[in-house]
Design an enzyme around this catalytic site. Sequence first.
Site, short mmCIF file in Angstrom:
data_model
loop_
_atom_site.label_atom_id
_atom_site.label_comp_id
_atom_site.label_asym_id
_atom_site.label_seq_id
_atom_site.Cartn_x
_atom_site.Cartn_y
_atom_site.Cartn_z
N ASP A 38 0.87 -1.18 0.15
CA ASP A 38 0.12 0.05 0.11
C ASP A 38 0.91 1.35 -0.01
O ASP A 38 0.64 2.35 0.83
CB ASP A 38 -0.66 -0.06 1.19
CG ASP A 38 -1.68 -1.39 1.42
OD1 ASP A 38 -2.48 -1.74 0.40
OD2 ASP A 38 -2.11 -1.88 2.55
N GLU A 194 -11.29 0.67 -3.83
CA GLU A 194 -10.48 1.03 -2.59
C GLU A 194 -9.25 1.93 -3.08
O GLU A 194 -9.11 2.04 -4.14
CB GLU A 194 -10.30 -0.07 -1.59
CG GLU A 194 -9.11 -1.35 -2.49
CD GLU A 194 -9.11 -2.50 -1.74
OE1 GLU A 194 -9.88 -2.93 -0.68
OE2 GLU A 194 -8.25 -3.19 -2.29
C1 6LW Z 1 -5.82 -2.28 2.32
C2 6LW Z 1 -6.43 -2.41 0.82
C3 6LW Z 1 -5.72 -3.51 0.36
O1 6LW Z 1 -6.44 -1.31 2.99
O2 6LW Z 1 -5.23 -4.16 1.24
O3 6LW Z 1 -4.37 -3.70 -1.53
C4 6LW Z 1 -5.65 -3.66 2.52
N1 6LW Z 1 -5.45 -3.44 -1.02
O4 6LW Z 1 -6.45 -1.09 0.10
C5 6LW Z 1 -4.51 -3.85 3.57
O5 6LW Z 1 -3.20 -3.95 2.83
#
Ligand code: 6LW
Length: 530
Positions: A38, A194
């Site tokens: 991230d 996300e």
């Molecule tokens: C993060 C979400 C994800 O919050 O995994 O890769 C979660 N995506 O965006 C935890 O790393």
Amino acid sequence: MTKSIIPNILMVIFSLIITHISAQSGFQNPIIRGFNPDPSICRVGEDYYLVTSSFEYFPGLPIYHSKDLVNWRHVGHCLTRDSQLSLQTATASGGLYAPSLRYYDGLFYVICTNVSDRGNFYCTAENPTGPWSDPIWVDIKSIDPDIFWDDDGKTYFVTQGDEGIRITEIDLKTGQKLSPERLVWGGTGGRFPEAPHVYKKDGYYYLLIGEGGTEYMHSATIGRSKNLFGPYENCPLNPILTHANRMGQGNPIQGIGHADFVQATDGSWWTVFLGFRVTQMYTYYHILGRETFLAPVDWPEGGWPQVNGNGIVYLDMKVPTLPLQPFAEPTTRTDFDSDMLGFEWQFLRNPIRENYSLHERPGFFRITASSNTLDEAAQVSMICRRQTEHEFSASTSLELVSQTDDEEAGVTLIQNNTHHYELLLKREKKHYVVQLRVSVGSLRYIAAEKMVHDNKIVLRIEGTPLSYSFHYQIPGDTNWESLGSLDTRYLSTEVAGGFTGIMIGLYSSSNGKPTRAKAFFDWFDYTVGI
Ligand code: 6LW
């Protein structure tokens, strides 16, 4: 006249060749190796800073610094005080999720979520190496927050949501909501829209997000609008980054997505993003967690951004870079003879500080046993560092000072509290035994055991993509004894689940007893390659 011009012309030609060679030199991915997912990046002048997720490890949110986007140095953590970071009750892969790093009006901002505490917050600092403020909590239920400042000075909190990305105006001083949360974009149809980041460029708001989930279907997609609240137009090139297609199959990097953009000093655009290196082709699994990668972005004025041409990336990136400014290689050996542990060392949850000392016996690191074992999601007695490569060796010299049976100390390879391997020294019936122990889900067994007559031992683990081998040496001997090897597979994310990668830990436990064995570690050596 002609005489003096010729050497000058030669010099110019020579320096053009050199510049061309260095500009074409390319770089190796990942740029930050071992569990570092991230990533979020910002530039201030000629300096680049980057933060990654750290989940249940303490201190939280490592901060990295670079001068060229390729070479990175770990310079500190955002959350170093118990008042900023409560992980006491964090389960495996709980705690700190995806952070964002931004610079605005003379201050650095880290915006993040502690899923094991009060949720979303941000901290500020004048210097990215700290000190960072206590958290300002934001009452918005979600993960993956970012802050976007519009040209009119308004501050917006941008987050993930079940149906898509949400934007809310907030008061920057207090974190209070100033407007209702508004759903602005659901992405292109992949699951889990996300990881949002907003950029304003050429009169458009660009909304970069992750989709597909953080496994093999992961991707980054982008939309744009003339209005912050949308509607967002879908980029015709989407997904702009993914290996979940024919071109990405067979690539040793999988699961790429969750990206952030930065504009370099020379005007070029780049993206940092997460991905994982599989241990071998076609029987995919990974053990190093999700790591941080880099790729160039072509973003013409008024046009859409393209990542490395077609959204496919490589370990060996043959692209022009900024002039490279490498840092000195970190030393392999920790002698425990300074006042502080290096930034590479982490605790699992908030440390009980009295259990650790660099002073009790100068030149040694003392770890007092906790009654908790590594099987518990609890405040265990352990320091650990990331496994950063498939091929490595890790060794340490240990003395276990124990009065009671069943107390132990050693080295662990730990993915989570239900998936870990230990090479340990244990007191048993007035003798000591060295053991290789396995915890994989509901399986817990001793794979090998040898009796030894001393409370001092040197322990060594060697890693390859497919297996770990375990060795010990009695101090003074030249021979290494082997306790066998174990598959890496059972500690992989595909087996163990979760968001983290393998950590190599030095630990001590009294296995549920109230007694307090002391483990003295003289040195620890971590060497990449075999
Ligand atoms: C993060 C979400 C994800 O919050 O995994 O890769 C979660 N995506 O965006 C935890 O790393």
